[in-house]
Scaffold this motif. Structure first.
Motif, short mmCIF file in Angstrom:
data_model
loop_
_atom_site.label_atom_id
_atom_site.label_comp_id
_atom_site.label_asym_id
_atom_site.label_seq_id
_atom_site.Cartn_x
_atom_site.Cartn_y
_atom_site.Cartn_z
N ALA A 18 0.89 -1.30 0.02
CA ALA A 18 0.09 0.12 -0.03
C ALA A 18 0.89 1.19 -0.12
O ALA A 18 0.48 2.19 -0.77
CB ALA A 18 -0.89 -0.06 1.21
N MET A 19 2.13 1.36 0.73
CA MET A 19 2.73 2.54 0.79
C MET A 19 3.51 2.71 -0.42
O MET A 19 3.76 3.89 -0.91
CB MET A 19 3.94 2.31 1.96
N THR A 20 3.96 1.58 -0.98
CA THR A 20 4.70 1.61 -2.21
C THR A 20 3.80 2.19 -3.33
O THR A 20 4.07 3.11 -4.15
CB THR A 20 5.31 0.36 -2.61
N GLU A 21 2.53 1.65 -3.39
CA GLU A 21 1.71 1.97 -4.42
C GLU A 21 1.26 3.57 -4.21
O GLU A 21 1.02 4.27 -5.14
CB GLU A 21 0.29 1.09 -4.54
N LEU A 22 0.99 4.01 -2.82
CA LEU A 22 0.61 5.36 -2.76
C LEU A 22 1.75 6.24 -3.38
O LEU A 22 1.76 7.46 -3.73
CB LEU A 22 0.37 5.70 -1.15
N ALA A 23 3.01 5.71 -2.83
CA ALA A 23 4.07 6.46 -3.67
C ALA A 23 4.13 6.58 -4.87
O ALA A 23 4.25 7.79 -5.57
CB ALA A 23 5.66 5.76 -2.93
N GLU A 24 3.70 5.58 -5.75
CA GLU A 24 3.89 5.56 -7.22
C GLU A 24 2.67 6.60 -7.56
O GLU A 24 2.83 7.37 -8.36
CB GLU A 24 3.57 4.29 -7.70
N THR A 25 1.59 6.52 -6.92
CA THR A 25 0.34 7.52 -7.20
C THR A 25 0.86 9.07 -7.01
O THR A 25 0.59 9.85 -7.95
CB THR A 25 -0.83 7.30 -6.27
N MET A 26 1.58 9.39 -5.96
CA MET A 26 1.97 10.69 -5.70
C MET A 26 3.00 10.94 -6.92
O MET A 26 3.09 12.20 -7.33
CB MET A 26 2.65 10.88 -4.33
N ARG A 27 3.92 10.00 -7.26
CA ARG A 27 4.98 10.24 -8.01
C ARG A 27 4.04 10.67 -9.52
O ARG A 27 4.52 11.60 -10.15
CB ARG A 27 5.64 9.25 -8.29
N ASP A 349 0.60 8.00 10.94
CA ASP A 349 0.40 9.51 10.80
C ASP A 349 2.01 9.86 10.50
O ASP A 349 2.16 10.80 9.78
CB ASP A 349 0.10 10.19 12.23
N PHE A 350 2.83 9.28 11.25
CA PHE A 350 4.26 9.74 11.13
C PHE A 350 4.89 9.18 9.54
O PHE A 350 5.34 10.11 8.75
CB PHE A 350 5.25 9.15 12.23
N ALA A 351 4.35 8.14 9.21
CA ALA A 351 4.70 7.58 7.83
C ALA A 351 4.05 8.32 7.09
O ALA A 351 4.82 8.91 6.00
CB ALA A 351 4.28 6.31 7.62
N MET A 352 2.96 8.96 7.16
CA MET A 352 2.19 9.57 6.02
C MET A 352 2.82 11.27 5.97
O MET A 352 2.91 11.76 5.12
CB MET A 352 0.63 9.88 6.63
N VAL A 360 9.28 10.90 1.33
CA VAL A 360 9.97 9.54 1.55
C VAL A 360 8.95 8.65 2.19
O VAL A 360 8.34 8.75 2.83
CB VAL A 360 11.00 9.53 2.39
N ALA A 361 8.96 7.41 1.40
CA ALA A 361 7.92 6.49 1.75
C ALA A 361 8.54 5.44 2.47
O ALA A 361 9.61 4.71 2.08
CB ALA A 361 7.56 5.71 0.50
N VAL A 362 8.18 5.03 3.76
CA VAL A 362 8.69 4.21 4.71
C VAL A 362 7.32 3.60 5.00
O VAL A 362 6.01 3.64 4.55
CB VAL A 362 9.27 4.71 5.66
N VAL A 363 7.49 2.30 5.73
CA VAL A 363 6.34 1.50 6.32
C VAL A 363 6.15 1.80 7.78
O VAL A 363 7.04 1.47 8.34
CB VAL A 363 6.47 0.05 5.88
N PRO A 364 5.03 2.11 7.98
CA PRO A 364 4.52 2.06 9.45
C PRO A 364 4.72 0.64 10.09
O PRO A 364 4.47 -0.32 9.79
CB PRO A 364 3.25 2.52 9.68
N GLY A 365 5.31 0.70 11.53
CA GLY A 365 5.57 -0.60 12.32
C GLY A 365 4.33 -1.59 12.34
O GLY A 365 4.16 -2.64 12.62
N SER A 366 3.10 -0.56 12.69
CA SER A 366 1.88 -1.24 13.03
C SER A 366 1.35 -2.21 11.92
O SER A 366 0.91 -3.47 12.24
CB SER A 366 0.79 -0.29 13.00
#
Ligand SMILES: Cc1ncc(COP(=O)(O)O)c(C=O)c1O
Length: 404
Positions: A18-27, A349-352, A360-366
């Motif tokens: 999900a985070m990688t895909e969101l990064a792609e959408t934003m890019r 929230d922090f990752a967003m 920068v796209a990282v993955v939240p620990g949750s």
């Protein structure tokens, strides 16, 4: 009434994807994003492996194969387990699937009945709990702590086991923490498992080759040969050979389980791509020297990342022994306010915030069942890593104490 089954409605999509895909959408929307959320080497598949695939196509190896995989590949896997892990399997104790991921899924599918519990230490790979739910089992997280290096201890294991326990899933080196179980860590767990003969061990060794310094990789079936008759050893070419897209994973284990896994696969995907299987033969039998080069590059990046992350006020991490992630503690930053005035309540929230403010796209620990952390992948170029860490640093120093 909706179309989705009750079973599926309990299953979450992968947060790393999900985070990688969101990064792609934003890019795609024109924003510059550095992706450090990915779980794959940034290197290209070595040329001699690509050439083997081209030769396989030209030789006409483009038809269905046997479900368990082509014979030369299973022979290469028998030899790999013997050479690198001191494990002895016959060819019919080996099966090949569409990535290690499918083999984990098939093993659970083939073995779980209602009420069966599957234990795993957390933080864990995002897919473990969801796969267990999908295959009808009950996921049981056993939390480990940063203070003991995220290693599961024998007392914690014993406390979590009961008559419903069916599997213990172990992943070393670990995604997301990079923790590596030593042979004596595994011995201590084996000692407990001997008292619970119903429990099987699933050893996910996909990051086997990515261990640094003088740390040595160990796997349960080799450390405790008496448990081999209830251990499934899962591995693959994705991470070690930079072959994530080729989708080749493999497993060695007791014949009865392997046969049942072949039934699951035979009634679903049949087998992984024939061309990829030929490429994997060359990967496993060919020159292995580039693995040392990959490892050396990751090791240098790891050291630089750990230093730079610890220089960011409010973020901290230990030096991981393996894989290509740092798992940074961000708990000190939670509760702080962004320049826009919103309060960062969770690691999500922090990752967003990092995605939007630092790019920068990282993955939240949750996502890994570990609140208050972020996973930063260092499988990226040194230039990207340097820019990303500088941007994270700049975004973090703009956080202020929230006024209540
Ligand atoms: C812990 C772990 N196991 C298994 C896999 C699956 O690897 P593949 O299906 O590409 O072989 C991954 C991939 O990210 C992983 O991190």
């Amino acid at each position: 009434m909706g179309i989705l089954s009750d079973k599926l409605s309990a299953v979450k999509p992968s947060q790393t994807k999900a985070m990688t895909e969101l990064a792609e959408t934003m890019r795609a929307a024109g924003k510059s994003i550095i992706t450090l959320s990915q779980g794959e080497p940034d290197f290209d598949t070595p040329q001699h492996i690509c050439q083997a695939a081209i030769a396989a196509i030209q030789a006409g190896h483009t038809r269905y194969t046997s479900v368990a995989g082509i014979t030369p590949l299973r022979e290469a896997i028998v030899e790999k387990f013997r050479r690198e892990n001191n494990l002895t399997y016959t060819i019919d104790q080996i099966t090949v699937g569409c990535g290690a991921k499918q083999l984990l899924f098939s093993a659970l599918m083939a073995s779980l009945d209602e009420g069966d519990e599957v234990l795993f230490p957390t933080p864990c790979w995002v897919s473990y709990p969801e796969m267990v739910k999908l295959t009808g089992g009950i996921p049981v997280a056993i939390p480990t702590s940063v203070d003991n290096g995220f290693i599961l201890g024998p007392d914690e294991l014993r406390a979590a086991l009961n008559e419903n326990s069916k599997w213990l899933m172990l992943n070393s080196p670990s995604n997301p923490t990079g923790a590596v179980y030593t042979a004596s860590d595994l011995q201590a767990l084996a000692e407990v498992l001997r008292d619970f003969p119903r429990v099987w061990i699933l050893s996910d060794d996909i990051y086997e080759h990515l261990v640094y310094g003088d740390v040595e990789f160990a796997t349960m079936a080799a450390v405790a040969p008496d448990l081999a008759e209830r251990t499934l050893t899962v591995n693959g070419v994705s991470k070690a050979y930079a072959m994530t897209g080729w989708r080749v994973g493999y497993a060695g284990g007791p014949l009865e389980l392997i046969k049942a896994m072949n039934t699951v696969q035979g009634q679903s995907t049949s087998h992984t791509c024939s061309v990829s299987q030929y490429a994997a033969v060359t990967a496993l039998n060919g020159d292995q020297s580039f693995i040392d080069e990959f490892r050396a590059a990751f090791s240098t990046r790891r050291d630089a990342m750990v230093k730079q992350v610890n220089a960011i006020p409010g973020l901290s991490c230990d030096t991981p022994d393996g894989a290509f992630y740092v798992f940074a503690d961000c708990r000190e930053l939670l509760g702080k306010a962004t320049p826009g005035g919103s309060v960062l309540s969770t690691d999500m929230d922090f990752a967003m915030y990092l995605m939007e403010s630092a790019g920068v796209a990282v993955v939240p620990g949750s996502g890994f069942l570990a609140d208050g952390f972020i996973r930063i992948s260092y499988a990226a170029s040194e230039d990207d890593l340097t820019r990303a860490i500088a941007a994270i640093h700049a975004a973090v120093v703009q956080l202020t104490e929230a006024t209540s």
